[in-house]
Design an enzyme around this catalytic site. Sequence first.
Site, mmCIF file in Angstrom:
data_model
loop_
_atom_site.group_PDB
_atom_site.id
_atom_site.type_symbol
_atom_site.label_atom_id
_atom_site.label_comp_id
_atom_site.label_asym_id
_atom_site.label_seq_id
_atom_site.Cartn_x
_atom_site.Cartn_y
_atom_site.Cartn_z
ATOM 1 N N ASP A 1 23.592 55.700 64.319
ATOM 2 C CA ASP A 1 24.517 55.839 65.450
ATOM 3 C C ASP A 1 25.956 55.742 64.947
ATOM 4 O OD1 ASP A 1 26.023 55.676 67.762
ATOM 5 O OD2 ASP A 1 25.241 53.714 68.365
ATOM 6 N N GLU B 1 39.626 46.737 38.221
ATOM 7 C CA GLU B 1 39.507 45.354 37.764
ATOM 8 C C GLU B 1 39.715 44.420 38.957
ATOM 9 O OE1 GLU B 1 42.454 44.845 34.728
ATOM 10 O OE2 GLU B 1 41.159 45.643 33.157
ATOM 11 N N GLU C 1 39.834 41.205 41.215
ATOM 12 C CA GLU C 1 39.915 39.752 41.126
ATOM 13 C C GLU C 1 39.415 39.154 42.443
ATOM 14 O OE1 GLU C 1 43.905 39.603 38.287
ATOM 15 O OE2 GLU C 1 44.106 39.731 40.463
ATOM 16 N N GLU D 1 40.749 33.385 36.309
ATOM 17 C CA GLU D 1 42.073 34.001 36.452
ATOM 18 C C GLU D 1 43.147 32.931 36.686
ATOM 19 O OE1 GLU D 1 44.229 36.168 36.190
ATOM 20 O OE2 GLU D 1 43.125 37.915 35.491
ATOM 21 N N GLU E 1 37.673 36.873 37.456
ATOM 22 C CA GLU E 1 37.669 38.317 37.200
ATOM 23 C C GLU E 1 36.475 38.654 36.327
ATOM 24 O OE1 GLU E 1 40.357 41.645 34.859
ATOM 25 O OE2 GLU E 1 41.388 40.143 36.075
ATOM 26 N N HIS F 1 43.585 46.059 39.689
ATOM 27 C CA HIS F 1 44.224 47.025 38.807
ATOM 28 C C HIS F 1 43.249 48.164 38.547
ATOM 29 C CE1 HIS F 1 46.106 43.057 37.171
ATOM 30 N NE2 HIS F 1 46.610 43.393 38.350
ATOM 31 N N ARG G 1 53.295 43.783 32.283
ATOM 32 C CA ARG G 1 52.587 43.471 33.516
ATOM 33 C C ARG G 1 53.515 43.244 34.711
ATOM 34 N NH1 ARG G 1 49.095 42.286 29.477
ATOM 35 N NH2 ARG G 1 46.879 42.525 29.932
ATOM 36 N N GLU H 1 47.323 52.285 33.885
ATOM 37 C CA GLU H 1 46.797 51.224 34.745
ATOM 38 C C GLU H 1 47.741 51.040 35.929
ATOM 39 O OE1 GLU H 1 45.847 46.395 34.582
ATOM 40 O OE2 GLU H 1 47.112 47.353 33.071
ATOM 41 N N ARG I 1 48.664 48.906 38.856
ATOM 42 C CA ARG I 1 48.384 47.491 39.080
ATOM 43 C C ARG I 1 48.566 47.048 40.541
ATOM 44 N NH1 ARG I 1 48.129 44.307 34.792
ATOM 45 N NH2 ARG I 1 49.206 42.547 35.769
#
Length: 474
Positions: A51, A129, A131, A212, A220, A269, A340, A359, A361
């Site tokens: 449904d 990745e 977390e 982490e 992680e 990430h 980072r 990457e 992030r």
Amino acid sequence: MSADGILRMIEENGIEWVDFRFVDLNGKAHHISLPAVEVGRDTFVNGVAFDGSSIPGFKGVEDSDMVMMPDTETVYADPFSAHPTLIVMCDIYTPDGERYDRDPRGIAQKAEEFLQQTGIGTVAYFAPEPEFFIFDDVRYESGMNKSYYEVDSEEAFWNSSRKEEGGNLGFKIRHKGGYVPVAPADTQQDLRSEMCRIMMESGLRIERHHHEVATAGQAEINFRFDTLTASADNLMKYKYIVHNTARQYGKVATFMPKPLFGDNGSGMHVHQSIFDGDTPLFYRQGGYANLSDTALYYIGGILHHANALLALTNPSTNSFKRLVPGYEAPVNLVFSKGNRSAAIRIPVAAVTPKGCRIEFRTPDSTSNPYLAFAAMLLAGLDGIQNRIDPRELGYGPMDRNIYDLSDAEKRDIRSVPSTLDEALDALQADYEFLLQGGVFTREFIENYIDLKRAEAKSVQIRIHPHEYSLYFDC
């Protein structure tokens, strides 16, 4: 695996139930279980009815019949069911045999098809990745006369003075002090290892796990990259295993981006690359971070469309509680190698030509992975097709710690939207790149924006507990 292979598996392993699953617009899985004795070849030809009117954002009651069509390549044994059960991911069709254009998994598959149509490459690889936090207790309520939340963890720093039976054993993790400590500070090594064991038995290739940065059980676990749709399937499996393994240990896991005030939040990430056959297209020796022009244009597309992308990659009001400066949050729309503090980081340690990737992030796990990965790929392809050079548009490279820059130095650096409504405004103004190849439709985007506007409003109109601290004695 073929349908006949699944039927043989059912017979040889004493399977009692087959669990057919699909994913809604918010990225939540739904399932219908059929007795294994009722599953035959016709099930894989005709599908399983459900449904659609009971799924937010799908269908009205006047046109609600829908069909799940099993993807036989996604089968695995349910590691948690007391009765032997197989899980199969499904695509969504209308009763007349047409792919449903709001099926997130179908959108991901169309994005992969569009990549091949462009002639740029043959396959896109994604590696999220995610977390998450593991708590011992969670309580919350949002009512007319009260609103609160409370979470607890045995390793949280706020419990450093708590009296417990047998005494407080100490070794609590300080705020922002949780990155890869050993036991006894890291209390969850065995739990994460058990999650990994179950993931590997269920077909995921695990690369590593660790504690982490945040206090109170932030974790992680990384799994191997795969193609776009397969990676989204793997992430759904991953979250299912994390949630249920934590429950078996008497704990609760959450992928909520910002469950704690004053400490790091949980992101997702996303590593990305494009290949043409076996040839990596993002690598050029001697370029900045050994990136090819193709990779730079892909970065340009993501950063150019980032504000709109966030409506799909960070689609919750809580997402923007994480995206604030000071908590390692990637709020700065620039790219950089190994940095980072940038929204796009280029990994440079131990990277081979085939491992060369970007990457992004900023995303988090409130996103629907099928929609988020598809949107990122389309933004990147738009950058390649239109040769959007991020260097010419002021998106870097920025090889300094952006958090340490002065206000004057940061004046020309674009930042992400500060609210879900701002991200939805950006999507409303910039979605043409998502329509390429018919991957998304205008109707889908309009429907999605309406759903998310209602979600944002439901939070906006409610009284926040902190307002009592600020204004009750006015």
